[in-house]
Motif scaffolding. Sequence first.
Motif, PDB file in Angstrom:
ATOM      1  N   SER A  89      59.242  83.514 -39.385  1.00 54.62           N
ATOM      2  CA  SER A  89      58.871  82.518 -38.382  1.00 54.62           C
ATOM      3  C   SER A  89      57.711  83.024 -37.543  1.00 54.62           C
ATOM      4  O   SER A  89      57.491  84.226 -37.405  1.00 54.62           O
ATOM      5  CB  SER A  89      60.072  82.184 -37.494  1.00 54.62           C
ATOM      6  N   ASP A  90      56.959  82.080 -36.971  1.00 58.94           N
ATOM      7  CA  ASP A  90      55.760  82.410 -36.204  1.00 58.94           C
ATOM      8  C   ASP A  90      55.792  81.733 -34.846  1.00 58.94           C
ATOM      9  O   ASP A  90      56.379  80.664 -34.681  1.00 58.94           O
ATOM     10  CB  ASP A  90      54.489  81.943 -36.939  1.00 58.94           C
ATOM     11  N   SER A  91      55.115  82.357 -33.909  1.00 59.91           N
ATOM     12  CA  SER A  91      54.902  81.726 -32.612  1.00 59.91           C
ATOM     13  C   SER A  91      53.618  80.897 -32.661  1.00 59.91           C
ATOM     14  O   SER A  91      52.697  81.200 -33.414  1.00 59.91           O
ATOM     15  CB  SER A  91      54.775  82.789 -31.524  1.00 59.91           C
ATOM     16  N   GLY A  92      53.573  79.836 -31.862  1.00 57.42           N
ATOM     17  CA  GLY A  92      52.364  79.032 -31.761  1.00 57.42           C
ATOM     18  C   GLY A  92      51.428  79.478 -30.660  1.00 57.42           C
ATOM     19  O   GLY A  92      50.337  78.934 -30.506  1.00 57.42           O
ATOM     20  N   VAL A  93      51.851  80.470 -29.860  1.00 64.01           N
ATOM     21  CA  VAL A  93      50.972  81.096 -28.872  1.00 64.01           C
ATOM     22  C   VAL A  93      50.788  82.548 -29.297  1.00 64.01           C
ATOM     23  O   VAL A  93      51.748  83.299 -29.390  1.00 64.01           O
ATOM     24  CB  VAL A  93      51.557  81.021 -27.450  1.00 64.01           C
ATOM     25  N   ALA A  94      49.561  82.928 -29.585  1.00 65.76           N
ATOM     26  CA  ALA A  94      49.282  84.276 -30.071  1.00 65.76           C
ATOM     27  C   ALA A  94      49.299  85.256 -28.912  1.00 65.76           C
ATOM     28  O   ALA A  94      48.664  85.021 -27.880  1.00 65.76           O
ATOM     29  CB  ALA A  94      47.932  84.313 -30.779  1.00 65.76           C
ATOM     30  N   PHE A  95      50.022  86.356 -29.084  1.00 69.90           N
ATOM     31  CA  PHE A  95      50.141  87.383 -28.051  1.00 69.90           C
ATOM     32  C   PHE A  95      49.424  88.633 -28.540  1.00 69.90           C
ATOM     33  O   PHE A  95      49.724  89.155 -29.619  1.00 69.90           O
ATOM     34  CB  PHE A  95      51.615  87.683 -27.772  1.00 69.90           C
ATOM     35  N   TYR A 101      47.127  91.787 -32.515  1.00 68.57           N
ATOM     36  CA  TYR A 101      48.102  90.709 -32.539  1.00 68.57           C
ATOM     37  C   TYR A 101      49.512  91.276 -32.672  1.00 68.57           C
ATOM     38  O   TYR A 101      49.796  92.086 -33.553  1.00 68.57           O
ATOM     39  CB  TYR A 101      47.815  89.769 -33.716  1.00 68.57           C
ATOM     40  N   ILE A 102      50.423  90.845 -31.767  1.00 72.87           N
ATOM     41  CA  ILE A 102      51.808  91.272 -31.768  1.00 72.87           C
ATOM     42  C   ILE A 102      52.646  90.079 -32.223  1.00 72.87           C
ATOM     43  O   ILE A 102      52.859  89.120 -31.467  1.00 72.87           O
ATOM     44  CB  ILE A 102      52.272  91.745 -30.376  1.00 72.87           C
ATOM     45  N   ALA A 103      53.110  90.127 -33.460  1.00 74.30           N
ATOM     46  CA  ALA A 103      53.797  88.973 -34.033  1.00 74.30           C
ATOM     47  C   ALA A 103      55.161  88.750 -33.413  1.00 74.30           C
ATOM     48  O   ALA A 103      55.613  87.605 -33.294  1.00 74.30           O
ATOM     49  CB  ALA A 103      53.932  89.154 -35.547  1.00 74.30           C
ATOM     50  N   ARG A 104      55.862  89.832 -33.032  1.00 70.35           N
ATOM     51  CA  ARG A 104      57.228  89.712 -32.508  1.00 70.35           C
ATOM     52  C   ARG A 104      57.334  90.457 -31.185  1.00 70.35           C
ATOM     53  O   ARG A 104      57.901  91.550 -31.120  1.00 70.35           O
ATOM     54  CB  ARG A 104      58.226  90.263 -33.535  1.00 70.35           C
ATOM     55  N   PRO A 105      56.759  89.889 -30.127  1.00 70.23           N
ATOM     56  CA  PRO A 105      56.769  90.594 -28.841  1.00 70.23           C
ATOM     57  C   PRO A 105      58.174  90.777 -28.309  1.00 70.23           C
ATOM     58  O   PRO A 105      59.008  89.879 -28.362  1.00 70.23           O
ATOM     59  CB  PRO A 105      55.935  89.684 -27.928  1.00 70.23           C
ATOM     60  N   ALA A 106      58.450  91.974 -27.819  1.00 75.56           N
ATOM     61  CA  ALA A 106      59.736  92.294 -27.195  1.00 75.56           C
ATOM     62  C   ALA A 106      59.454  93.129 -25.960  1.00 75.56           C
ATOM     63  O   ALA A 106      58.393  93.731 -25.820  1.00 75.56           O
ATOM     64  CB  ALA A 106      60.636  93.060 -28.161  1.00 75.56           C
ATOM     65  N   GLY A 107      60.419  93.197 -25.057  1.00 77.30           N
ATOM     66  CA  GLY A 107      60.175  93.917 -23.801  1.00 77.30           C
ATOM     67  C   GLY A 107      59.298  93.069 -22.905  1.00 77.30           C
ATOM     68  O   GLY A 107      59.643  91.976 -22.545  1.00 77.30           O
ATOM     69  N   GLY A 108      58.122  93.581 -22.561  1.00 77.41           N
ATOM     70  CA  GLY A 108      57.171  92.772 -21.819  1.00 77.41           C
ATOM     71  C   GLY A 108      56.834  93.260 -20.431  1.00 77.41           C
ATOM     72  O   GLY A 108      55.819  92.859 -19.874  1.00 77.41           O
ATOM     73  N   SER A 109      57.658  94.117 -19.840  1.00 80.84           N
ATOM     74  CA  SER A 109      57.369  94.518 -18.468  1.00 80.84           C
ATOM     75  C   SER A 109      56.441  95.720 -18.402  1.00 80.84           C
ATOM     76  O   SER A 109      55.522  95.769 -17.585  1.00 80.84           O
ATOM     77  CB  SER A 109      58.670  94.823 -17.732  1.00 80.84           C
ATOM     78  N   SER A 110      56.642  96.700 -19.257  1.00 85.91           N
ATOM     79  CA  SER A 110      55.880  97.941 -19.150  1.00 85.91           C
ATOM     80  C   SER A 110      54.408  97.760 -19.482  1.00 85.91           C
ATOM     81  O   SER A 110      53.576  98.574 -19.097  1.00 85.91           O
ATOM     82  CB  SER A 110      56.490  99.010 -20.059  1.00 85.91           C
ATOM     83  N   ASN A 139      46.306  87.427 -23.864  1.00 80.90           N
ATOM     84  CA  ASN A 139      45.649  88.677 -24.256  1.00 80.90           C
ATOM     85  C   ASN A 139      45.746  89.677 -23.108  1.00 80.90           C
ATOM     86  O   ASN A 139      45.230  89.442 -22.015  1.00 80.90           O
ATOM     87  CB  ASN A 139      44.182  88.423 -24.611  1.00 80.90           C
ATOM     88  N   VAL A 140      46.442  90.784 -23.351  1.00 78.55           N
ATOM     89  CA  VAL A 140      46.586  91.864 -22.374  1.00 78.55           C
ATOM     90  C   VAL A 140      45.553  92.937 -22.706  1.00 78.55           C
ATOM     91  O   VAL A 140      45.509  93.423 -23.833  1.00 78.55           O
ATOM     92  CB  VAL A 140      47.997  92.470 -22.413  1.00 78.55           C
ATOM     93  N   ILE A 141      44.734  93.309 -21.729  1.00 81.17           N
ATOM     94  CA  ILE A 141      43.637  94.246 -21.963  1.00 81.17           C
ATOM     95  C   ILE A 141      43.839  95.465 -21.073  1.00 81.17           C
ATOM     96  O   ILE A 141      43.857  95.359 -19.841  1.00 81.17           O
ATOM     97  CB  ILE A 141      42.276  93.576 -21.684  1.00 81.17           C
ATOM     98  N   SER A 142      44.011  96.618 -21.698  1.00 74.61           N
ATOM     99  CA  SER A 142      44.265  97.850 -20.961  1.00 74.61           C
ATOM    100  C   SER A 142      42.987  98.388 -20.328  1.00 74.61           C
ATOM    101  O   SER A 142      41.883  98.120 -20.809  1.00 74.61           O
ATOM    102  CB  SER A 142      44.831  98.918 -21.905  1.00 74.61           C
ATOM    103  N   LYS A 143      43.155  99.159 -19.269  1.00 72.74           N
ATOM    104  CA  LYS A 143      42.027  99.917 -18.748  1.00 72.74           C
ATOM    105  C   LYS A 143      41.677 101.022 -19.732  1.00 72.74           C
ATOM    106  O   LYS A 143      42.568 101.729 -20.218  1.00 72.74           O
ATOM    107  CB  LYS A 143      42.364 100.517 -17.381  1.00 72.74           C
ATOM    108  N   GLY A 144      40.399 101.162 -20.020  1.00 78.61           N
ATOM    109  CA  GLY A 144      39.964 102.175 -20.973  1.00 78.61           C
ATOM    110  C   GLY A 144      39.493 103.436 -20.275  1.00 78.61           C
ATOM    111  O   GLY A 144      39.362 103.492 -19.048  1.00 78.61           O
ATOM    112  N   PRO A 145      39.239 104.481 -21.066  1.00 80.39           N
ATOM    113  CA  PRO A 145      38.732 105.732 -20.490  1.00 80.39           C
ATOM    114  C   PRO A 145      37.426 105.507 -19.744  1.00 80.39           C
ATOM    115  O   PRO A 145      36.558 104.743 -20.185  1.00 80.39           O
ATOM    116  CB  PRO A 145      38.530 106.617 -21.724  1.00 80.39           C
TER     117      PRO A 145
END
Length: 731
Positions: A89-95, A101-110, A139-145
């Motif tokens: 199964s697939d989500s209709g909102v891409a994470f 791409y994270i097909a099966r997102p779990a957790g979410g807080s960290s 789209n979550v974008i981390s701070k880079g070096p």
Amino acid sequence: MAQGSSDSRAMANSGELEVIEVTAQKKSTALQSTPIAITAFTGEMFEQRGIDDLTNLQSYVPGLHIGQEQDGFKISLRGIGLQGTSSISDSGVAFYIDNNYIARPAGGSSIFYDIERIEVLRGPQGTLYGRNATGGVVNVISKGPAEYFSAQAGVSVGSRGHQELRGVLNVPINEQLSTRVSAVYTEEEGYVTNTSSAPGADDFFGTDGDTTVRGQMLWGSPETTEVLLSGTYSDLQGTGLNMVYLERNPGGPPPTQALVATIPEDPTDPLKAASDARAFNNTETASGLVRLIHNLQGNEIFFQASYLDQTTRTQQDFDGSPVDISIFNKNQDSTAKSAELRFASDDTQTLSWIVGGYYFAEDTFIFRRVRLNGLAGPGVINLPDFLLDEDGQSETLAAFGTATFAVSDEFRLSLGARHTRDEKTGTKVTRGNFGAPFPPDIPNDQYSGVAKFTENSYMLGAEWDYSEDVFMYASTSTGYKAGGFNLTSNGLPYDPEHITAYEFGIKSDLWNRKAQMNLDVFYYDYQDLQLTTLATVNNAPGQFTTNAAQSTIYGAELETQFVLNEQWRLLATFSYTEAEFDELYSTDNRDPAPVANPNDPAGLGRTDLAGNKVPYVAEHSVSLGLQYGKVLGNGGYLQAAINTLWQGDMYLREFNHPEIDKVEAYTKTDATLGYAFPGDKLSLTLFATNLENDVQKSNVYVSPGFLGQSATTAYTKPRTLGMRVDYRFGE
């Protein structure tokens, strides 16, 4: 807050709204000149608004809903994006996290620690993001070096024994090489109190310890070539999920029905439970990526390859009571790999373009076990287990391109297209069925167990710089989500989803960037929406996905910000969404008179639901926020923010049952108060979320037929109070 406070101080002194750069179109553009309905937050904004996990975003993004089912969370935008829990199964909102791409997102807080920004793109993004973006993209974008030394350490305490330790270390090795490591550890008691004294019974929706570590290494220069290596490890030790029964319809084998009849009355408080079984929801994830960006005389070559390995272990008390009737286990092991290569032209040219290719492959194995007891003769008996192994594979290959032609300095036309090939394969093996005959396994004579799809998506757009401060856009675009087959039930296929979207928007920065008003109007023609229902098929419980023939979704969203003076800022959003099914036959065993329908190959019994509201989207919502920031005489910086969301009624399933599916209108208020000491090294923040202490149903899950098909739910988090302290070293 330390780094952010410096930025806030600068903005307070200037009395202007900040300029946010986004990468929503696979290139860096200013938010206010990007022709998409997009809400973007910098890391500083998260601290200002008290956003500490993914669910908090719902108070700030129009049309966004986030729910949780079993070991993962579900994201919906404007009513689009739900998914089942099978291996194909697939989500209709891409994470995405860092373009991965994270097909099966779990957790979410960290994931919300040490981030540069989060971008939420509303509307189909099929051209650039592919088949899983019919509803939009998060789209979550981390701070880079960075090229300078810096470090940060922090600690938080709060409600329900909340404790968090976090740290960041950024070390430049030389002019070409920099490294960055960030880590966060969290503990918190669950917010649903379990009154059971059974061994191992714990409060629900807490954590015995969540740990996430991310390491990055960046080599090169943006003027020539940059190479990024990044790796993340996450170990989340959740205390389990609670199933609150909204109704109890006894079913299953006669001994089980007899034992279900002994269940005492359920707690009336939605945040209290009496479950005798130990519950847990653990997720371990390891991922890595390599990214290369090469600047070729203004043109850009981009390549990224990633790998993700995720293991989840979930146990639930499926009867949700102090009686030992049923325990559910789900073990899921998933590996995913992806690669993207694209070429982009210099944006200063009359004709700018992006062309690229994308590959994604995922292999997911799921083991499900249901233990069932009954009452017969002198006492409790143990029935044979239900055991189901499921192994699914998905593979996607796509080519895409966009081009923008500047007709004049003020007017541009855009064209985009994507060709996608998808293949899904899967098998299931039933190794136990409570002593009953085994249902047919997949593949079998009903269906081959292989599904292939080919799709072309397109986008046509126009942009107009009406003035220096007003930007207008219009577009028509299509989106697509691959079909599949009912792997956990009868193997019958279901069709792909298709959406055609029409959008018109205005983005404006007025009065020397002291006011910002963004309006987006949209209309969706949605064909074959995939809906998943739990049903008993072939003498065994399983998920059954079918297609809603046609839905219409339209509405308008207004997002505004106003600088009242150098200290005060007002934020306000309004959304109106009309979303209903034009044609839909679906299953609901509670309906006393289901409508006969020839399009019912499984013989489940169908109900005509045309005219019902599309789930997970309210017709109206309003958000109001007020922010204050002032540099004090001693050089310290005082900052405060409060935000209130009012959301109208909505439903959690397509059946629109008023007692089960309806979420009544509610308000939710969050607030923060912070102080950065002189020098911006040390900062202190007090935060509060959900001041009303009001909770709502977040999802509806129908329990399997071996207990009787009954609707259950989980509730959102109550009021949370806390304090965080951060200290920053270096620049």
